[in-house]
Scaffold this active site. Structure first.
Site, PDB file in Angstrom:
ATOM      1  N   GLY A   1       0.799  -1.216   0.000  1.00 33.98           N
ATOM      2  CA  GLY A   1       0.000   0.000   0.000  1.00 33.98           C
ATOM      3  C   GLY A   1       0.830   1.264   0.000  1.00 33.98           C
ATOM      4  O   GLY A   1       0.472   2.258  -0.614  1.00 33.98           O
ATOM      5  N   GLN A   2       1.973   1.255   0.685  1.00 40.40           N
ATOM      6  CA  GLN A   2       2.817   2.440   0.738  1.00 40.40           C
ATOM      7  C   GLN A   2       3.475   2.729  -0.609  1.00 40.40           C
ATOM      8  O   GLN A   2       3.812   3.862  -0.898  1.00 40.40           O
ATOM      9  CB  GLN A   2       3.882   2.276   1.825  1.00 40.40           C
ATOM     10  CG  GLN A   2       3.334   2.274   3.227  1.00 40.40           C
ATOM     11  CD  GLN A   2       2.681   3.597   3.570  1.00 40.40           C
ATOM     12  OE1 GLN A   2       3.179   4.655   3.226  1.00 40.40           O
ATOM     13  NE2 GLN A   2       1.562   3.537   4.273  1.00 40.40           N
ATOM     14  N   VAL A   3       3.658   1.713  -1.443  1.00 39.58           N
ATOM     15  CA  VAL A   3       4.263   1.908  -2.761  1.00 39.58           C
ATOM     16  C   VAL A   3       3.342   2.759  -3.624  1.00 39.58           C
ATOM     17  O   VAL A   3       3.798   3.550  -4.448  1.00 39.58           O
ATOM     18  CB  VAL A   3       4.558   0.545  -3.438  1.00 39.58           C
ATOM     19  CG1 VAL A   3       5.039   0.733  -4.856  1.00 39.58           C
ATOM     20  CG2 VAL A   3       5.581  -0.224  -2.633  1.00 39.58           C
TER      21      VAL A   3
END
Length: 84
Positions: free
Chosen positions: A77-79
Site C-alpha cells: 500500500g505504501q508503494v
C-alpha cells in the site's frame, strides 16, 4: 518445413502469460489474497493468515492454471503513494 513444425510445436506447448497487479490501500488483504490463491491453485502451501506480515515493496506470485501462467504483482500500500 521446419517453420511448419516449429509453429505447430509452439502452438501446442506454449503457455499464455498474464501479469496481474494487485492494488489496494494498506491492510486491505492483498497479500492474504495472493497466499490463498497460491495454496488453492499450486502445490505450494501459502502462509497461514497469522504469519503474514505487511508487504514492504512487492511480492510476486506465479500460478499455472489450464495452460496459462498467471503472474501476480502484490504491491504494498505504501508503494502506491510513491507512484501516484
Amino acid at each position: 518445413m521446419f517453420s511448419l513444425f516449429y509453429g505447430l510445436w509452439k502452438y501446442m506447448f506454449s503457455k499464455t502469460e498474464l501479469h496481474l497487479p494487485i492494488l489496494g490501500i494498506d491492510k486491505a488483504g492483498k497479500t492474504t489474497l495472493l497466499e490463498k490463491l497460491k495454496s488453492v491453485y499450486s502445490n505450494l502451501e501459502g502462509l497461514p493468515p497469522n504469519r503474514i506480515v505487511p508487504t514492504v515493496g512487492l511480492n510476486i506470485g506465479r500460478i499455472e492454471v489450464a495452460n496459462t501462467k498467471l503472474v501476480f504483482w502484490d504491491l504494498g500500500g505504501q508503494v502506491l503513494h510513491l507512484i501516484l
